[in-house]
Design a protein around this motif. Sequence first.
Motif, mmCIF file in Angstrom:
data_model
loop_
_atom_site.group_PDB
_atom_site.id
_atom_site.type_symbol
_atom_site.label_atom_id
_atom_site.label_comp_id
_atom_site.label_asym_id
_atom_site.label_seq_id
_atom_site.Cartn_x
_atom_site.Cartn_y
_atom_site.Cartn_z
ATOM 1 N N ALA A 136 0.815 -1.215 0.362
ATOM 2 C CA ALA A 136 0.230 -0.294 -0.421
ATOM 3 C C ALA A 136 0.331 1.314 -0.140
ATOM 4 N N PRO A 137 1.676 1.623 1.331
ATOM 5 C CA PRO A 137 2.931 2.572 0.723
ATOM 6 C C PRO A 137 3.600 2.480 -0.095
ATOM 7 N N ALA A 138 3.676 1.797 -1.045
ATOM 8 C CA ALA A 138 4.714 1.779 -2.422
ATOM 9 C C ALA A 138 3.624 2.207 -3.570
ATOM 10 N N PHE A 139 3.101 2.085 -3.216
ATOM 11 C CA PHE A 139 1.722 2.211 -4.401
ATOM 12 C C PHE A 139 1.422 3.528 -4.206
ATOM 13 N N ALA A 140 1.444 4.347 -3.369
ATOM 14 C CA ALA A 140 0.895 5.485 -2.356
ATOM 15 C C ALA A 140 2.000 6.339 -3.626
ATOM 16 N N GLU A 141 3.750 6.207 -3.076
ATOM 17 C CA GLU A 141 4.991 6.370 -3.626
ATOM 18 C C GLU A 141 4.726 6.459 -5.014
ATOM 19 N N PHE A 142 4.064 5.720 -5.638
ATOM 20 C CA PHE A 142 4.533 5.304 -7.291
ATOM 21 C C PHE A 142 2.768 6.662 -7.962
ATOM 22 N N MET A 143 2.497 6.788 -6.989
ATOM 23 C CA MET A 143 0.796 7.791 -7.059
ATOM 24 C C MET A 143 1.502 9.108 -7.099
ATOM 25 N N HIS A 144 2.300 9.436 -6.233
ATOM 26 C CA HIS A 144 2.989 10.645 -6.031
ATOM 27 C C HIS A 144 3.732 11.156 -6.761
ATOM 28 N N ALA A 145 4.349 10.023 -7.235
ATOM 29 C CA ALA A 145 5.362 10.261 -8.071
ATOM 30 C C ALA A 145 5.324 10.564 -9.654
ATOM 31 N N PHE A 146 3.605 10.103 -9.397
ATOM 32 C CA PHE A 146 3.256 10.449 -11.184
ATOM 33 C C PHE A 146 2.618 11.364 -11.222
ATOM 34 N N GLU A 147 2.037 12.306 -10.213
ATOM 35 C CA GLU A 147 1.434 13.766 -10.188
ATOM 36 C C GLU A 147 2.522 14.772 -10.185
ATOM 37 N N ALA A 148 3.777 14.411 -9.861
ATOM 38 C CA ALA A 148 4.629 15.126 -9.525
ATOM 39 C C ALA A 148 5.600 15.422 -11.068
ATOM 40 N N ARG A 183 14.697 17.612 -14.043
ATOM 41 C CA ARG A 183 13.927 16.940 -12.841
ATOM 42 C C ARG A 183 13.192 15.982 -13.550
ATOM 43 N N LEU A 184 12.939 16.421 -14.790
ATOM 44 C CA LEU A 184 11.826 15.838 -15.178
ATOM 45 C C LEU A 184 12.409 14.446 -15.519
ATOM 46 N N GLU A 185 13.157 14.640 -16.158
ATOM 47 C CA GLU A 185 13.851 12.835 -16.731
ATOM 48 C C GLU A 185 14.580 12.277 -14.861
ATOM 49 N N ARG A 186 14.299 12.360 -14.003
ATOM 50 C CA ARG A 186 14.584 12.609 -12.397
ATOM 51 C C ARG A 186 13.712 11.693 -11.633
ATOM 52 N N ILE A 187 12.267 12.507 -12.523
ATOM 53 C CA ILE A 187 10.971 11.995 -11.539
ATOM 54 C C ILE A 187 10.969 10.687 -12.789
ATOM 55 N N SER A 188 11.184 10.899 -13.737
ATOM 56 C CA SER A 188 10.716 9.566 -14.748
ATOM 57 C C SER A 188 11.073 8.230 -14.566
ATOM 58 N N GLU A 189 12.312 8.686 -14.236
ATOM 59 C CA GLU A 189 13.226 7.642 -13.793
ATOM 60 C C GLU A 189 12.662 7.017 -12.364
ATOM 61 N N ALA A 190 12.389 7.400 -11.509
ATOM 62 C CA ALA A 190 12.171 7.409 -10.025
ATOM 63 C C ALA A 190 10.810 6.612 -10.380
ATOM 64 N N LEU A 191 9.806 7.060 -11.212
ATOM 65 C CA LEU A 191 8.514 6.000 -11.619
ATOM 66 C C LEU A 191 9.053 5.186 -12.106
ATOM 67 N N GLY A 192 9.486 5.139 -13.116
ATOM 68 C CA GLY A 192 10.107 3.433 -13.231
ATOM 69 C C GLY A 192 10.523 2.953 -12.047
ATOM 70 N N ASP A 193 11.462 3.419 -11.148
ATOM 71 C CA ASP A 193 11.770 2.362 -10.307
ATOM 72 C C ASP A 193 10.790 2.090 -9.658
ATOM 73 N N GLN A 194 9.877 2.933 -8.821
ATOM 74 C CA GLN A 194 9.110 2.364 -7.946
ATOM 75 C C GLN A 194 7.779 1.484 -9.011
#
Length: 419
Positions: free
Chosen positions: A22-34, A59-70
Amino acid sequence: MTQKSIAAPEHKAETGASREIAPAFAEFMHAFEAFKQTNDERLAAVEGKAAGDVLVEERLERISEALGDQRRRLDGLLIGKARPALGGAGFAAGASGEHKDAFHAYMRSGDDRALRALDTKAMSYGSGQDGGYLVPHETEAAIGKRLAALSPIRGIASVRQVSGAVLKKPFALTGPAVGWVGETAARPETTSATLAELQFPTMEIYAMPAATASLLDDSAIDLDDWITGEIETAFAEQEGVAFVAGDGINKPRGFLDYDQVGESAWVWGKLGYVATGVDGALPASDASDVLIDTIYALKAGYRQNAGWVMNRKTQAAIRKLKDADGNYLWQPPASPGSRAMLMGFPLVEAEDMPDIASNATAVAFGDFGRGYLVVDRTGVRVLRDPYSAKPYVLFYTTKRVGGGVQDFDAIKLLKFGVS
């Protein structure tokens, strides 16, 4: 140590993994909003014809990478939660205890007398001296389930088990002649259908996990779970490459290895593609149009179960696209365990798909359940080798797998080229 004390930590670990989802999914959705907020800033700058802000792009590339990692971390947690329990009372109740005990004796000490009494020595298909013993049925089933979770194409393709070396599947090139006739009119003789045959040979895939003597002597170690965990990733990685781009020589034939033609010239035996019209890229404007063209290149009967296949870099590029109303074409999964969606169809991330490049077919779309067939020959064999890497004991583990396209109408490709 009692069996109860062994099982308890595994139960706690599984419960802990469940709590992390559940918290991992919440982090994923938060990253997508960012990601959406940052990409909107980039698009606003482009539309205002201002010079691109390097900091926003980075910043966009970093967030995109983080989104994929999450997303991959979330998938890993879900796979871990879904793994079947090989030990404990539930396993013992449904297992052939005699075979399981005999196999464990062979694994731990090399004593194969009990296995010989149960079954004749299992010889490999191509070379009798390679030998080996079949793992218990429950262990083989668990390996298959984990491979379906880890190997992206296996997870969406049709899977058939065979006992022979080759699966031969007939198909009709032309159907019988038919027509309309009056109630009392003569019925002309019909021509018979023309048949051809697809062949799917099974090829050997192997892994060779190593164990120490102390691990084999430890009665608390579940050997079924250990060997399944050791080989699952190795098998899944090799399968992933073969099912996408394998050449069919001592391995399955991947769907990208078949001849490819423009959709307007499609014929049976080849895969049709839609070109982006731009060499090595999507069109600068109305990029979603080529995705729509790819969707509707597929016949209606296949679209209801269709999905996208691409790697993470291609997904990162498509994730930035919007439709004419300003909505993102890529949408995150609605819940843990579900897939991301692209234009209303599920998306499967397969790392072995090619990157976006000149004339690369980096995106596939289709009903892979009807389009691609994975053939498993029954039986996973293990040969114990205590000599080749002393003081370690090697377990040469093999299974036979084949694969190929079974319906050339069910899969379409997106080619990043002019034509």
